[in-house]
Enzyme design. Sequence first.
Site, PDB file in Angstrom:
ATOM      1  N   ARG A   1      75.952  32.838  20.265  1.00  0.00           N
ATOM      2  CA  ARG A   1      74.561  33.286  20.062  1.00  0.00           C
ATOM      3  C   ARG A   1      73.535  32.314  20.657  1.00  0.00           C
ATOM      4  O   ARG A   1      72.381  32.273  20.216  1.00  0.00           O
ATOM      5  CB  ARG A   1      74.238  33.504  18.577  1.00  0.00           C
ATOM      6  CG  ARG A   1      75.026  34.580  17.915  1.00  0.00           C
ATOM      7  CD  ARG A   1      74.793  35.947  18.553  1.00  0.00           C
ATOM      8  NE  ARG A   1      75.752  36.880  18.013  1.00  0.00           N
ATOM      9  CZ  ARG A   1      76.991  37.025  18.491  1.00  0.00           C
ATOM     10  NH1 ARG A   1      77.379  36.356  19.568  1.00  0.00           N
ATOM     11  NH2 ARG A   1      77.825  37.865  17.941  1.00  0.00           N
TER      12      ARG A   1
ATOM     13  N   SER B   1      72.199  41.464  12.648  1.00  0.00           N
ATOM     14  CA  SER B   1      72.551  40.403  11.700  1.00  0.00           C
ATOM     15  C   SER B   1      71.375  39.448  11.573  1.00  0.00           C
ATOM     16  O   SER B   1      70.827  38.999  12.576  1.00  0.00           O
ATOM     17  CB  SER B   1      73.772  39.631  12.196  1.00  0.00           C
ATOM     18  OG  SER B   1      74.872  40.502  12.253  1.00  0.00           O
TER      19      SER B   1
ATOM     20  N   GLU C   1      68.909  34.549  12.895  1.00  0.00           N
ATOM     21  CA  GLU C   1      69.270  34.960  14.254  1.00  0.00           C
ATOM     22  C   GLU C   1      68.089  35.560  15.030  1.00  0.00           C
ATOM     23  O   GLU C   1      67.866  35.170  16.186  1.00  0.00           O
ATOM     24  CB  GLU C   1      70.442  35.949  14.190  1.00  0.00           C
ATOM     25  CG  GLU C   1      71.093  36.161  15.542  1.00  0.00           C
ATOM     26  CD  GLU C   1      72.243  37.149  15.489  1.00  0.00           C
ATOM     27  OE1 GLU C   1      73.276  36.838  14.888  1.00  0.00           O
ATOM     28  OE2 GLU C   1      72.098  38.228  16.076  1.00  0.00           O
TER      29      GLU C   1
HETATM   30  C1  LIG Z   1      71.084  47.653  14.593  1.00  0.00           C
HETATM   31  C2  LIG Z   1      71.245  46.397  15.409  1.00  0.00           C
HETATM   32  C3  LIG Z   1      72.512  45.937  15.742  1.00  0.00           C
HETATM   33  C4  LIG Z   1      72.681  44.760  16.493  1.00  0.00           C
HETATM   34  N1  LIG Z   1      73.941  44.327  16.769  1.00  0.00           N
HETATM   35  C5  LIG Z   1      74.135  43.182  17.478  1.00  0.00           C
HETATM   36  C6  LIG Z   1      75.450  42.715  17.768  1.00  0.00           C
HETATM   37  O1  LIG Z   1      76.443  43.324  17.407  1.00  0.00           O
HETATM   38  N2  LIG Z   1      75.573  41.545  18.455  1.00  0.00           N
HETATM   39  C7  LIG Z   1      74.495  40.849  18.894  1.00  0.00           C
HETATM   40  O2  LIG Z   1      74.688  39.791  19.519  1.00  0.00           O
HETATM   41  N3  LIG Z   1      73.236  41.281  18.646  1.00  0.00           N
HETATM   42  C8  LIG Z   1      73.023  42.423  17.944  1.00  0.00           C
HETATM   43  N4  LIG Z   1      71.750  42.851  17.667  1.00  0.00           N
HETATM   44  C9  LIG Z   1      70.593  42.059  18.114  1.00  0.00           C
HETATM   45  C10 LIG Z   1      69.944  42.563  19.431  1.00  0.00           C
HETATM   46  O3  LIG Z   1      70.248  43.893  19.655  1.00  0.00           O
HETATM   47  C11 LIG Z   1      70.378  41.756  20.640  1.00  0.00           C
HETATM   48  O4  LIG Z   1      70.100  40.399  20.450  1.00  0.00           O
HETATM   49  C12 LIG Z   1      69.686  42.245  21.931  1.00  0.00           C
HETATM   50  O5  LIG Z   1      70.335  41.703  23.043  1.00  0.00           O
HETATM   51  C13 LIG Z   1      68.214  41.858  22.001  1.00  0.00           C
HETATM   52  O6  LIG Z   1      67.688  42.400  23.193  1.00  0.00           O
HETATM   53  P1  LIG Z   1      66.206  42.948  23.282  1.00  0.00           P
HETATM   54  O7  LIG Z   1      65.998  43.459  24.663  1.00  0.00           O
HETATM   55  O8  LIG Z   1      65.952  43.926  22.184  1.00  0.00           O
HETATM   56  O9  LIG Z   1      65.394  41.607  23.034  1.00  0.00           O
HETATM   57  P2  LIG Z   1      64.025  41.412  22.225  1.00  0.00           P
HETATM   58  O10 LIG Z   1      64.266  41.661  20.780  1.00  0.00           O
HETATM   59  O11 LIG Z   1      62.933  42.171  22.866  1.00  0.00           O
HETATM   60  O12 LIG Z   1      63.794  39.848  22.452  1.00  0.00           O
HETATM   61  C14 LIG Z   1      64.620  38.901  21.848  1.00  0.00           C
HETATM   62  C15 LIG Z   1      64.414  37.546  22.549  1.00  0.00           C
HETATM   63  O13 LIG Z   1      64.881  37.626  23.892  1.00  0.00           O
HETATM   64  C16 LIG Z   1      63.820  37.339  24.789  1.00  0.00           C
HETATM   65  N5  LIG Z   1      63.956  38.235  25.953  1.00  0.00           N
HETATM   66  C17 LIG Z   1      64.121  39.571  25.965  1.00  0.00           C
HETATM   67  N6  LIG Z   1      64.190  40.013  27.225  1.00  0.00           N
HETATM   68  C18 LIG Z   1      64.059  38.943  28.028  1.00  0.00           C
HETATM   69  C19 LIG Z   1      64.033  38.743  29.447  1.00  0.00           C
HETATM   70  N7  LIG Z   1      64.144  39.753  30.297  1.00  0.00           N
HETATM   71  N8  LIG Z   1      63.887  37.475  29.916  1.00  0.00           N
HETATM   72  C20 LIG Z   1      63.749  36.415  29.066  1.00  0.00           C
HETATM   73  N9  LIG Z   1      63.763  36.545  27.738  1.00  0.00           N
HETATM   74  C21 LIG Z   1      63.915  37.793  27.223  1.00  0.00           C
HETATM   75  C22 LIG Z   1      62.545  37.595  24.030  1.00  0.00           C
HETATM   76  O14 LIG Z   1      61.468  36.859  24.585  1.00  0.00           O
HETATM   77  C23 LIG Z   1      62.949  37.137  22.654  1.00  0.00           C
HETATM   78  O15 LIG Z   1      62.860  35.740  22.574  1.00  0.00           O
HETATM   79  C24 LIG Z   1      71.550  44.036  16.916  1.00  0.00           C
HETATM   80  C25 LIG Z   1      70.268  44.495  16.590  1.00  0.00           C
HETATM   81  C26 LIG Z   1      70.117  45.668  15.836  1.00  0.00           C
HETATM   82  C27 LIG Z   1      68.736  46.138  15.493  1.00  0.00           C
END
Ligand SMILES: Cc1cc2nc3c(=O)[nH]c(=O)nc-3n(C[C@H](O)[C@H](O)[C@H](O)COP(=O)(O)OP(=O)(O)OC[C@H]3O[C@@H](n4cnc5c(N)ncnc54)[C@H](O)[C@@H]3O)c2cc1C
Length: 337
Positions: A163, A238, A332
């Site tokens: 992570r 999580s 997280e």
């Molecule tokens: C129902 C549910 C289930 C999930 N299951 C998992 C799982 O099984 N495993 C897991 O690891 N995670 C899980 N997650 C967490 C999440 O989905 C992941 O961490 C996902 O990759 C976040 O991506 P995002 O585009 O939504 O990022 P955001 O939530 O929009 O951003 C998160 C962080 O990443 C940064 N970021 C986003 N895009 C960029 C970019 N292009 N360049 C630089 N920084 C960036 C943002 O600035 C911020 O700091 C889950 C979430 C939910 C709601």
Amino acid sequence: MGMEIREQVELAGLTTFGVGGPARFFVEVASEEELVAAWQWARYRGMDLFVLGGGSNLLVRDEGFAGLVVKMSVMGVKELGDGLVEVGAGESWDGFVTYCVERRFAGVECLAGIPGSVGGTPVQNVGAYGQEVSETIEGVRVLDRLTGEFLELGKAACRFRYRESLFNTDVPGRYVVTKVRFKLRVDGEPTLKYAELKQRVGESAVSLAEVARLVREIRRGKGMLIVEGDPDCRSAGSFFKNPVVAEELLERIGGDVPHWPAGEGLVKIPAAWLLEHAGFVKGFGTGTVGISSRHTLALVNRGGATFEDVEKLEWEIVAKVWEKFGVGLVREPVVLG
Ligand SMILES: Cc1cc2nc3c(=O)[nH]c(=O)nc-3n(C[C@H](O)[C@H](O)[C@H](O)COP(=O)(O)OP(=O)(O)OC[C@H]3O[C@@H](n4cnc5c(N)ncnc54)[C@H](O)[C@@H]3O)c2cc1C
């Protein structure tokens, strides 16, 4: 500049948890040129900039964010041959998994159903059901916010850990991911490491598509798949990382705590076990924020929650787990504002 900078844009609806105030300024960027223009716009005004992907690992504070939120919408999927694929950071992660499975490209099938953008996956080295995205990432193209230059970072430079990566630890926020290059196994076998998944598959040979389907099914059962109308999926996934502790601490925590090796003298223990044994069981809480009825590790917005409500429950859990086991839980999701 061709893009539209908007003011006072609500962010709660752009996140899966759904709390928090507005962005002072907001812009959506569809190309690297637009990203640079947005970066220059913020820099010229001495303003902070935050990159928003799918908002699925994000909690926004109630007062919102006083800077410029840049919604990443650089799209495109380009096959470079031999399982090498370059993907725009704004693409949907789950959509990309479906694409790979259809093309019989192995390596991401166990990561089906994770919400958010492709660009968000390297940030916290997304992982689930026996795979981590770092296993298939070959490199990442980023804008360096310090210099305004684009860099191609190889996998080693990304410093992937559990992570964690260069992007969320060493220099958080410095690099904006615009493209991710994946190296997938053409006609490869699915990864079957996770016990529950193995058990569902049984002895027979199974396709990538079937594994992805089973993963989505398991996730749905835990409220870890975004399904319209499911109250358990208004979460950020999580909420706590699984803590890594020194082996000697195991006895103090409790002889029967499940654990697995995490480097020399270290073990990883499930945060869910700690929560449950500290009284924070599935369905806990009667207020606007509680624990999912199907997944101990997911805090959920039961409707009308504020960031303050989330923080209150978070602190209650962290304090109790510390008091009972002497283990510090680490959140997280990212907090903005
Ligand atoms: C129902 C549910 C289930 C999930 N299951 C998992 C799982 O099984 N495993 C897991 O690891 N995670 C899980 N997650 C967490 C999440 O989905 C992941 O961490 C996902 O990759 C976040 O991506 P995002 O585009 O939504 O990022 P955001 O939530 O929009 O951003 C998160 C962080 O990443 C940064 N970021 C986003 N895009 C960029 C970019 N292009 N360049 C630089 N920084 C960036 C943002 O600035 C911020 O700091 C889950 C979430 C939910 C709601």
